[in-house]
Design a protein around this motif. Structure first.
Motif, PDB file in Angstrom:
ATOM      1  N   LEU A  10      38.292  47.765  19.495  1.00 43.79           N
ATOM      2  CA  LEU A  10      39.109  46.997  20.422  1.00 43.79           C
ATOM      3  C   LEU A  10      39.121  47.687  21.777  1.00 43.79           C
ATOM      4  CD1 LEU A  10      42.353  45.270  19.687  1.00 43.79           C
ATOM      5  CD2 LEU A  10      42.454  47.058  21.392  1.00 43.79           C
ATOM      6  N   ARG A  11      39.127  46.887  22.826  1.00 45.57           N
ATOM      7  CA  ARG A  11      39.213  47.380  24.205  1.00 45.57           C
ATOM      8  C   ARG A  11      40.179  46.475  24.957  1.00 45.57           C
ATOM      9  NH1 ARG A  11      35.152  49.536  28.429  1.00 45.57           N
ATOM     10  NH2 ARG A  11      34.353  50.537  26.569  1.00 45.57           N
ATOM     11  N   LEU A  12      40.926  47.030  25.903  1.00 44.64           N
ATOM     12  CA  LEU A  12      41.812  46.239  26.757  1.00 44.64           C
ATOM     13  C   LEU A  12      41.257  46.236  28.173  1.00 44.64           C
ATOM     14  CD1 LEU A  12      45.355  47.475  25.683  1.00 44.64           C
ATOM     15  CD2 LEU A  12      44.130  45.459  24.905  1.00 44.64           C
ATOM     16  N   ASP A  50      40.223  48.736  15.690  1.00 41.63           N
ATOM     17  CA  ASP A  50      41.092  47.557  15.714  1.00 41.63           C
ATOM     18  C   ASP A  50      42.192  47.705  14.662  1.00 41.63           C
ATOM     19  OD1 ASP A  50      42.159  45.009  15.754  1.00 41.63           O
ATOM     20  OD2 ASP A  50      40.221  44.009  15.736  1.00 41.63           O
ATOM     21  N   THR A  51      43.429  47.414  15.045  1.00 40.35           N
ATOM     22  CA  THR A  51      44.561  47.528  14.116  1.00 40.35           C
ATOM     23  C   THR A  51      44.801  46.260  13.315  1.00 40.35           C
ATOM     24  OG1 THR A  51      46.150  46.769  15.751  1.00 40.35           O
ATOM     25  CG2 THR A  51      45.762  49.156  15.617  1.00 40.35           C
ATOM     26  N   GLY A  52      44.225  45.134  13.747  1.00 40.40           N
ATOM     27  CA  GLY A  52      44.417  43.874  13.045  1.00 40.40           C
ATOM     28  C   GLY A  52      45.547  43.034  13.592  1.00 40.40           C
ATOM     29  N   ASP A  53      46.330  43.567  14.526  1.00 45.06           N
ATOM     30  CA  ASP A  53      47.452  42.830  15.125  1.00 45.06           C
ATOM     31  C   ASP A  53      46.999  41.877  16.232  1.00 45.06           C
ATOM     32  OD1 ASP A  53      49.978  43.070  14.105  1.00 45.06           O
ATOM     33  OD2 ASP A  53      50.682  44.542  15.548  1.00 45.06           O
ATOM     34  N   LEU A  54      45.869  42.166  16.848  1.00 49.57           N
ATOM     35  CA  LEU A  54      45.408  41.412  18.006  1.00 49.57           C
ATOM     36  C   LEU A  54      44.040  40.809  17.720  1.00 49.57           C
ATOM     37  CD1 LEU A  54      46.359  44.074  20.702  1.00 49.57           C
ATOM     38  CD2 LEU A  54      47.592  41.954  20.199  1.00 49.57           C
ATOM     39  N   ASP A  55      43.797  39.634  18.301  1.00 49.78           N
ATOM     40  CA  ASP A  55      42.515  38.958  18.147  1.00 49.78           C
ATOM     41  C   ASP A  55      41.756  38.980  19.466  1.00 49.78           C
ATOM     42  OD1 ASP A  55      42.945  38.186  15.459  1.00 49.78           O
ATOM     43  OD2 ASP A  55      44.151  36.479  16.131  1.00 49.78           O
ATOM     44  N   PHE A  59      45.962  38.069  24.990  1.00 50.68           N
ATOM     45  CA  PHE A  59      46.456  38.812  26.140  1.00 50.68           C
ATOM     46  C   PHE A  59      47.694  39.576  25.710  1.00 50.68           C
ATOM     47  CE2 PHE A  59      43.818  35.642  27.973  1.00 50.68           C
ATOM     48  CZ  PHE A  59      43.320  36.177  29.142  1.00 50.68           C
ATOM     49  N   VAL A  60      47.854  40.774  26.256  1.00 47.13           N
ATOM     50  CA  VAL A  60      49.023  41.594  25.962  1.00 47.13           C
ATOM     51  C   VAL A  60      49.758  41.845  27.268  1.00 47.13           C
ATOM     52  CG1 VAL A  60      49.848  43.828  25.144  1.00 47.13           C
ATOM     53  CG2 VAL A  60      47.915  42.737  24.011  1.00 47.13           C
ATOM     54  N   ARG A  69      39.554  42.558  23.914  1.00 46.92           N
ATOM     55  CA  ARG A  69      38.159  42.309  23.570  1.00 46.92           C
ATOM     56  C   ARG A  69      37.842  43.105  22.315  1.00 46.92           C
ATOM     57  NH1 ARG A  69      37.253  37.881  25.458  1.00 46.92           N
ATOM     58  NH2 ARG A  69      35.082  38.204  25.004  1.00 46.92           N
ATOM     59  N   THR A  70      37.261  42.483  21.333  1.00 50.72           N
ATOM     60  CA  THR A  70      36.865  43.192  20.113  1.00 50.72           C
ATOM     61  C   THR A  70      35.366  43.023  19.910  1.00 50.72           C
ATOM     62  OG1 THR A  70      37.323  41.312  18.674  1.00 50.72           O
ATOM     63  CG2 THR A  70      39.105  42.899  18.996  1.00 50.72           C
ATOM     64  N   ARG A  71      34.802  43.994  19.220  1.00 53.39           N
ATOM     65  CA  ARG A  71      33.380  43.910  18.864  1.00 53.39           C
ATOM     66  C   ARG A  71      33.138  44.660  17.604  1.00 53.39           C
ATOM     67  NH1 ARG A  71      30.631  48.535  22.108  1.00 53.39           N
ATOM     68  NH2 ARG A  71      32.415  49.354  23.149  1.00 53.39           N
TER      69      ARG A  71
END
Length: 71
Positions: A10-12, A50-55, A59-60, A69-71
């Protein structure tokens, strides 16, 4: 299977614009593990497991708005 087990990262990315139909998660709504992750990644060009809380595409709202952004 949790997202962590899939090996996704995960990246913000800080953003000044949020689409009207976007899913926005507020920092205080997130689990403790995800809050720690957001604090660590906000404003930094790095990824974390990735923690699984965000897709991807969420947006946070933290100090600013950040797109997930996930990959």
């Amino acid at each position: 299977m949790s997202l962590r087990e899939t090996g996704r990262r995960l990246r913000l990315r800080r953003t000044g614009w949020v689409p009207p139909d976007a899913r926005v998660r507020h920092y205080d709504e997130l689990g403790e593990e995800t809050q720690i992750l957001v604090r660590e990644l906000a404003g930094r060009p790095q990824t974390a497991p990735d923690t699984g809380d965000l897709d991807d595409g969420d947006f946070v709202k933290f100090v600013d708005y950040y797109q997930v952004r996930t990959r």
